[in-house]
Motif scaffolding. Structure first.
Motif, mmCIF file in Angstrom:
data_model
loop_
_atom_site.group_PDB
_atom_site.id
_atom_site.type_symbol
_atom_site.label_atom_id
_atom_site.label_comp_id
_atom_site.label_asym_id
_atom_site.label_seq_id
_atom_site.Cartn_x
_atom_site.Cartn_y
_atom_site.Cartn_z
ATOM 1 N N UNK A 83 0.843 -1.180 0.000
ATOM 2 C CA UNK A 83 0.000 0.000 0.000
ATOM 3 C C UNK A 83 0.885 1.239 0.000
ATOM 4 N N UNK A 84 0.495 2.248 -0.771
ATOM 5 C CA UNK A 84 1.260 3.488 -0.782
ATOM 6 C C UNK A 84 0.321 4.652 -0.468
ATOM 7 N N UNK A 85 0.696 5.856 -0.813
ATOM 8 C CA UNK A 85 -0.043 7.035 -0.392
ATOM 9 C C UNK A 85 -1.473 7.069 -0.947
ATOM 10 N N UNK A 86 -2.365 7.664 -0.163
ATOM 11 C CA UNK A 86 -3.760 7.898 -0.560
ATOM 12 C C UNK A 86 -4.514 6.614 -0.916
ATOM 13 N N UNK A 87 -4.120 5.509 -0.314
ATOM 14 C CA UNK A 87 -4.824 4.256 -0.547
ATOM 15 C C UNK A 87 -4.504 3.580 -1.851
ATOM 16 N N UNK A 88 -3.495 4.082 -2.582
ATOM 17 C CA UNK A 88 -3.079 3.429 -3.817
ATOM 18 C C UNK A 88 -2.173 2.245 -3.504
ATOM 19 N N UNK A 89 -1.963 1.392 -4.523
ATOM 20 C CA UNK A 89 -1.188 0.180 -4.312
ATOM 21 C C UNK A 89 -0.136 -0.002 -5.397
ATOM 22 N N UNK A 125 5.676 -4.118 -13.233
ATOM 23 C CA UNK A 125 5.292 -3.252 -12.108
ATOM 24 C C UNK A 125 4.238 -2.238 -12.538
ATOM 25 N N UNK A 126 3.231 -2.044 -11.700
ATOM 26 C CA UNK A 126 2.207 -1.034 -11.942
ATOM 27 C C UNK A 126 1.827 -0.373 -10.623
ATOM 28 N N UNK A 127 1.168 0.769 -10.737
ATOM 29 C CA UNK A 127 0.589 1.437 -9.572
ATOM 30 C C UNK A 127 -0.898 1.565 -9.825
ATOM 31 N N UNK A 128 -1.707 1.198 -8.829
ATOM 32 C CA UNK A 128 -3.159 1.128 -8.989
ATOM 33 C C UNK A 128 -3.883 1.979 -7.960
#
Length: 348
Positions: A83-89, A125-128
């Motif tokens: 998990x990263x910032x603002x609830x993104x993954x 790799x992706x960010x979702x």
């Protein structure tokens, strides 16, 4: 030390694709400079002392593997990573070539749950970003529709047994995408036996990322260690600091616990309660400040974890221990057997 020093030949039949029928009946190697002994894990209390402090990682593995549909009804397997910032993954996608930034991915079973691709990187790799028109929390959605993400070398369908056995009996705080595998050998009864011997137990939380399976790239000197997030409660920080202050032995159950405790000592001089992030990369010549013994599994070649145990116990001892483990047909990797290591004495 070079990458070649982290290679070894392992017969494929020694890779554990299934857990031991009983958690604490896996084998345990006691690896010391003067002697090596192989026993069963339920005998671990006999190798600890009253007054020792056993530290466990109580992270819980999430159902991080999802099968999602693109807008063109193509199926993509997504492995949530962290998990990263603002609830993104951060995540990995297979096949990632089907995806572009801005694409929407939905569950076939529940199209109300939506992921949007925010970024693409190398190696899948992706960010979702996750959203739910029904307002459902992502962890509840994962419980309903996700699968336990078994290690990448275990190429089989997840079974009901895996859902139970790829969690520790003391797992509590959701967030990992890989199990803290040294903890998989413990049962409730074994923990009671340990406590009955007047061995204290404390917990930390470090959420294990998929980077734990990645080999060292390039060279040891240039490898970039993955970041992992965690949390320590006040009462556990107190227990750990008291044990160290009183000269009692600190026993780390797993490399995640060791990295957490050593990160704390190197950055703060004590174990602090609260949230933290660490990308501590432990290599030979690292100065261990708090951990005296380490319980760990047998690790993958060219891995940061194999490098860590060589830094902790000594290269010659680990090389010999791994060779003996192969000779005695011990089981390797996440579902495999364990070893108890003592911190090597500094050179005088």
């Amino acid at each position: 030390m070079s990458l070649e020093d982290l290679e070894f030949e392992l017969p494929k039949e020694l890779i554990a694709y299934q857990p031991c029928p009983k958690r604490d009946h896996s084998r345990l190697m006691i690896a010391r400079e003067d002697a090596t002994q192989i026993t069963q894990f339920f005998n671990i209390p006999h190798h600890l002392r009253p007054g020792d402090l056993l530290v466990l990682n109580n992270t819980k593995v999430i159902n991080a593997k999802l099968t999602l549909n693109t807008a063109h009804e193509k199926k993509v397997t997504v492995y949530l990573d962290s998990k990263c910032s603002k609830g993104n993954w951060h995540a990995f996608a297979k096949p990632s070539r089907l995806l572009s930034v801005g694409d929407e991915l939905r569950l076939a079973q529940e199209p109300d749950y939506k992921f949007v691709v925010l970024k693409k990187g190398e190696g899948g790799r992706i960010k979702l970003a996750f959203s739910s028109e029904a307002g459902m929390d992502i962890h509840k959605m994962l419980d309903l529709y996700g699968q336990i993400p078994l290690p990448p070398y275990i190429k089989k369908e997840v079974t009901p047994s895996d859902k139970e056995r790829y969690q520790t009996v003391f797992s509590k705080n959701l967030g990992s995408v890989a199990a803290p595998t040294a903890g998989l050998h413990f049962t409730d009864q074994l923990l009671k036996n340990i406590a009955d011997k007047e061995i204290e137990i404390a917990f930390i939380t470090l959420h294990v990322g998929s980077g734990t399976f990645l080999p060292i790239k390039g060279s040891i000197e240039t490898h970039v260690m993955h970041q992992e997030n965690g949390f320590i409660e006040e009462k556990d920080a107190y227990l750990i600091n008291q044990a160290r202050a009183n000269g009692r032995r600190v026993v780390a159950v797993g490399t995640t616990v060791l990295r957490t405790l050593e990160y704390m000592m190197h950055n703060f001089g004590e174990v602090k309660a609260g949230s933290f992030s660490t990308n501590l990369f432990i290599k030979p010549s690292f100065e261990f400040k708090i951990v005296d013994l380490l319980i760990t599994n047998f690790h993958l070649p060219k891995s940061t974890l194999l490098l860590l145990v060589k830094a902790f116990a000594g290269e010659n001892l680990i090389n010999n221990a791994y060779q003996q483990a192969i000779t005695h047909k011990m089981r390797f990797f996440s579902y495999g057997d364990a070893m108890l290591l003592y911190k090597q004495k500094p050179l005088t």
